[in-house]
Design a protein around this motif. Structure first.
Motif, mmCIF file in Angstrom:
data_model
loop_
_atom_site.group_PDB
_atom_site.id
_atom_site.type_symbol
_atom_site.label_atom_id
_atom_site.label_comp_id
_atom_site.label_asym_id
_atom_site.label_seq_id
_atom_site.Cartn_x
_atom_site.Cartn_y
_atom_site.Cartn_z
ATOM 1 N N VAL A 50 1.037 -1.865 0.472
ATOM 2 C CA VAL A 50 -0.084 0.048 -0.152
ATOM 3 C C VAL A 50 0.955 1.168 0.560
ATOM 4 C CG1 VAL A 50 -2.132 -1.042 0.808
ATOM 5 C CG2 VAL A 50 -0.242 -0.263 2.593
ATOM 6 N N THR A 51 0.799 2.499 -0.277
ATOM 7 C CA THR A 51 1.041 3.369 0.108
ATOM 8 C C THR A 51 1.351 3.468 1.739
ATOM 9 O OG1 THR A 51 -1.130 4.835 -0.159
ATOM 10 C CG2 THR A 51 -0.291 4.838 -2.439
ATOM 11 N N ARG A 52 2.468 4.597 1.461
ATOM 12 C CA ARG A 52 2.493 5.659 2.981
ATOM 13 C C ARG A 52 1.494 6.577 3.284
ATOM 14 N NH1 ARG A 52 3.102 10.269 4.254
ATOM 15 N NH2 ARG A 52 2.735 11.643 2.505
ATOM 16 N N GLN A 53 0.663 6.493 2.337
ATOM 17 C CA GLN A 53 -0.630 8.079 3.329
ATOM 18 C C GLN A 53 -1.343 6.525 3.854
ATOM 19 O OE1 GLN A 53 0.486 7.831 0.486
ATOM 20 N NE2 GLN A 53 1.006 10.092 -0.155
ATOM 21 N N THR A 54 -1.692 5.442 2.786
ATOM 22 C CA THR A 54 -2.536 4.198 3.583
ATOM 23 C C THR A 54 -1.984 4.200 5.012
ATOM 24 O OG1 THR A 54 -3.296 4.273 1.798
ATOM 25 C CG2 THR A 54 -3.573 1.999 3.628
ATOM 26 N N ILE A 55 -0.458 3.520 4.703
ATOM 27 C CA ILE A 55 -0.431 3.662 6.682
ATOM 28 C C ILE A 55 -0.686 4.422 7.996
ATOM 29 C CG2 ILE A 55 2.131 3.421 8.261
ATOM 30 C CD1 ILE A 55 0.742 1.119 5.915
ATOM 31 N N ALA A 56 0.076 5.885 6.955
ATOM 32 C CA ALA A 56 -0.053 7.351 7.562
ATOM 33 C C ALA A 56 -1.630 6.959 8.326
ATOM 34 C CB ALA A 56 0.176 8.257 7.105
ATOM 35 N N ILE A 103 -7.628 7.034 -12.573
ATOM 36 C CA ILE A 103 -6.564 5.871 -12.867
ATOM 37 C C ILE A 103 -5.976 5.263 -11.525
ATOM 38 C CG2 ILE A 103 -4.982 4.661 -14.607
ATOM 39 C CD1 ILE A 103 -6.583 5.801 -16.756
ATOM 40 N N ILE A 104 -4.577 6.666 -11.841
ATOM 41 C CA ILE A 104 -3.442 6.794 -10.431
ATOM 42 C C ILE A 104 -4.170 6.631 -9.182
ATOM 43 C CG2 ILE A 104 -1.388 7.919 -9.664
ATOM 44 C CD1 ILE A 104 -1.224 6.384 -12.548
ATOM 45 N N PRO A 105 -4.632 7.467 -8.664
ATOM 46 C CA PRO A 105 -5.166 6.976 -7.114
ATOM 47 C C PRO A 105 -6.189 5.770 -6.970
ATOM 48 C CG PRO A 105 -5.994 9.296 -7.775
ATOM 49 C CD PRO A 105 -5.937 8.425 -9.229
ATOM 50 N N ALA A 106 -5.251 4.975 -7.806
ATOM 51 C CA ALA A 106 -6.062 3.725 -7.276
ATOM 52 C C ALA A 106 -5.324 2.371 -7.048
ATOM 53 C CB ALA A 106 -7.241 2.947 -8.235
ATOM 54 N N ALA A 107 -4.196 2.915 -6.024
ATOM 55 C CA ALA A 107 -2.951 1.772 -5.474
ATOM 56 C C ALA A 107 -3.640 1.162 -5.052
ATOM 57 C CB ALA A 107 -2.308 3.018 -5.339
ATOM 58 N N ASP A 108 -3.917 1.345 -4.043
ATOM 59 C CA ASP A 108 -3.962 0.537 -2.962
ATOM 60 C C ASP A 108 -5.725 0.621 -2.564
ATOM 61 O OD1 ASP A 108 -4.088 2.164 -1.039
ATOM 62 O OD2 ASP A 108 -2.474 2.125 -0.210
ATOM 63 N N GLU A 109 -6.022 -0.544 -1.556
ATOM 64 C CA GLU A 109 -7.722 -0.875 -1.197
ATOM 65 C C GLU A 109 -7.988 1.198 -0.820
ATOM 66 O OE1 GLU A 109 -7.620 -3.124 1.655
ATOM 67 O OE2 GLU A 109 -7.519 -1.961 3.008
ATOM 68 N N CYS A 154 -15.025 19.361 -10.003
ATOM 69 C CA CYS A 154 -14.932 20.075 -8.310
ATOM 70 C C CYS A 154 -15.059 19.232 -7.411
ATOM 71 C CB CYS A 154 -15.288 22.009 -8.526
ATOM 72 S SG CYS A 154 -14.895 22.778 -9.606
ATOM 73 N N VAL A 155 -16.480 18.685 -7.244
ATOM 74 C CA VAL A 155 -17.082 17.376 -6.568
ATOM 75 C C VAL A 155 -15.926 16.779 -6.828
ATOM 76 C CG1 VAL A 155 -18.581 15.744 -5.515
ATOM 77 C CG2 VAL A 155 -19.538 18.272 -5.973
ATOM 78 N N TYR A 156 -15.227 16.065 -7.741
ATOM 79 C CA TYR A 156 -14.659 15.244 -7.791
ATOM 80 C C TYR A 156 -12.975 15.203 -6.704
ATOM 81 C CZ TYR A 156 -12.463 10.555 -8.996
ATOM 82 O OH TYR A 156 -11.575 9.492 -8.974
ATOM 83 N N TYR A 157 -12.407 16.723 -8.130
ATOM 84 C CA TYR A 157 -11.481 16.598 -6.919
ATOM 85 C C TYR A 157 -11.073 16.911 -5.293
ATOM 86 C CZ TYR A 157 -9.090 16.551 -11.851
ATOM 87 O OH TYR A 157 -8.621 16.593 -13.137
ATOM 88 N N PHE A 158 -12.243 17.699 -5.468
ATOM 89 C CA PHE A 158 -12.048 17.829 -3.431
ATOM 90 C C PHE A 158 -12.921 16.737 -2.823
ATOM 91 C CE2 PHE A 158 -14.729 19.060 0.281
ATOM 92 C CZ PHE A 158 -14.033 20.472 0.520
ATOM 93 N N LYS A 159 -13.240 15.308 -3.184
ATOM 94 C CA LYS A 159 -13.012 14.385 -2.716
ATOM 95 C C LYS A 159 -11.705 13.252 -2.666
ATOM 96 C CE LYS A 159 -17.340 14.702 -0.909
ATOM 97 N NZ LYS A 159 -17.474 13.845 0.836
ATOM 98 N N ILE A 160 -11.445 13.556 -3.694
ATOM 99 C CA ILE A 160 -10.182 12.635 -4.399
ATOM 100 C C ILE A 160 -8.580 12.948 -3.357
ATOM 101 C CG2 ILE A 160 -9.490 14.001 -6.173
ATOM 102 C CD1 ILE A 160 -10.203 10.258 -6.214
ATOM 103 N N ARG A 161 -9.039 14.889 -3.244
ATOM 104 C CA ARG A 161 -7.831 15.017 -2.711
ATOM 105 C C ARG A 161 -7.243 14.269 -0.975
ATOM 106 N NH1 ARG A 161 -9.302 17.505 0.854
ATOM 107 N NH2 ARG A 161 -10.574 19.448 1.883
ATOM 108 N N LYS A 162 -8.427 13.937 -0.973
ATOM 109 C CA LYS A 162 -8.348 13.046 0.681
ATOM 110 C C LYS A 162 -6.785 11.944 0.293
ATOM 111 C CE LYS A 162 -13.158 12.126 2.047
ATOM 112 N NZ LYS A 162 -13.647 11.770 2.663
ATOM 113 N N ILE A 163 -6.954 11.085 -0.850
ATOM 114 C CA ILE A 163 -5.457 10.174 -1.022
ATOM 115 C C ILE A 163 -4.471 11.146 -0.797
ATOM 116 C CG2 ILE A 163 -4.723 9.223 -2.905
ATOM 117 C CD1 ILE A 163 -7.564 9.013 -4.445
ATOM 118 N N TYR A 164 -4.584 12.017 -0.419
ATOM 119 C CA TYR A 164 -3.162 12.896 -0.313
ATOM 120 C C TYR A 164 -3.164 13.975 0.875
ATOM 121 C CZ TYR A 164 -2.590 12.031 -5.384
ATOM 122 O OH TYR A 164 -2.834 11.114 -6.386
ATOM 123 N N LEU A 165 -4.043 13.223 1.847
ATOM 124 C CA LEU A 165 -3.818 14.219 2.873
ATOM 125 C C LEU A 165 -3.593 13.378 3.971
ATOM 126 C CD1 LEU A 165 -6.502 16.182 3.399
ATOM 127 C CD2 LEU A 165 -5.071 17.028 2.189
#
Lengths: 71, 154
Positions: free
Chosen positions: A27-33, B82-88, B143-154
């Motif tokens: 999994v990614t680093r963010q998921t572990i965090a 496509i990209i932000p689906a690297a894990d569960e 806008c709605v999709y990106y606002f929600k998807i940004r949680k991946i990087y938080l």
């Protein structure tokens, strides 16, 4: 119900970064965090994988806590 | 996260630029419509300036696509899908973002339909009004999709 975990402590004990642990369980680093912060509850498969890399049982890594319902 | 912000800016800019680029097309269509009504005279005045932002953005996208292809990176409109689906967790966030963006149609589509009521009033001053109203739907969804998807990087 709330799932608490010892992932952060165990990771520190093994001297692994979040990215290193993430790479070990796929999994990614963010998921572990997120798991460490308690923001994300991992699936059974991921939970077992984490236990497996630490060589511990599920109960030793994850603790199910009963919370009083608010309101 | 930087890539997501770039993708968001490009997606929104592309829709706005596309809407602007349709203004000359509407002017041409109006010219033809008046020609059909009175075949003796044909006069079309077209301002091609609104097409410029779309051309500039297309060039940026072409360069980004060329550079990204060498690195095996998808183009900006495919990126968040496509990209932000690297894990569960990322798959769960993507699924939630998709559902929320879909639910947004329930609110924005009737709103846009209601806005179309104003069309007879603004027809003369804003000929491209229906185009703008229609493009509000993907704009809000993005806008709605990106606002929600940004949680991946938080």
């Amino acid at each position: 119900m709330h799932l608490r975990n010892h992932v952060k402590e165990l990771r520190a004990r093994h001297d692994w970064t979040q990215a290193q642990l993430g790479a070990r369980v796929g999994v990614t680093r963010q998921t572990i965090a997120s798991i460490e912060k308690g923001d994300y509850v991992p699936s059974l498969l991921l939970g077992l994988q984490i236990c497996n890399v630490f060589d511990l049982t599920m109960e030793e890594v994850f603790i199910l806590e009963k919370r009083e319902e608010q309101g | 996260m930087k890539r997501l912000i770039f993708s968001f800016i490009m997606s929104v800019s592309m829709i706005v630029a596309f809407g602007a680029a349709l203004i000359p097309c509407i002017q041409i269509a109006e010219g033809f419509a008046s020609f059909i009504r009175s075949p003796h005279q044909f006069y079309v005045e077209v301002n091609l300036l609104p097409v410029v932002p779309l051309v500039i953005l297309s060039l940026i996208e072409a360069v980004d696509y060329y550079l990204g292809r060498r690195k095996g990176r998808p183009s900006f409109w495919q990126y968040p899908l496509i990209i932000p689906a690297a894990d569960e967790r990322e798959r769960a966030i993507s699924a939630q973002a998709t559902a929320t963006a879909f639910r947004a149609i329930w609110f924005i589509a009737p709103f846009c339909a209601a806005l179309m009521v104003l069309h007879p009033i603004v027809r003369q001053s804003i000929p491209a009004f229906p185009v703008f109203v229609l493009l509000i739907i993907p704009l809000v969804q993005i806008c709605v999709y990106y606002f929600k998807i940004r949680k991946i990087y938080l």
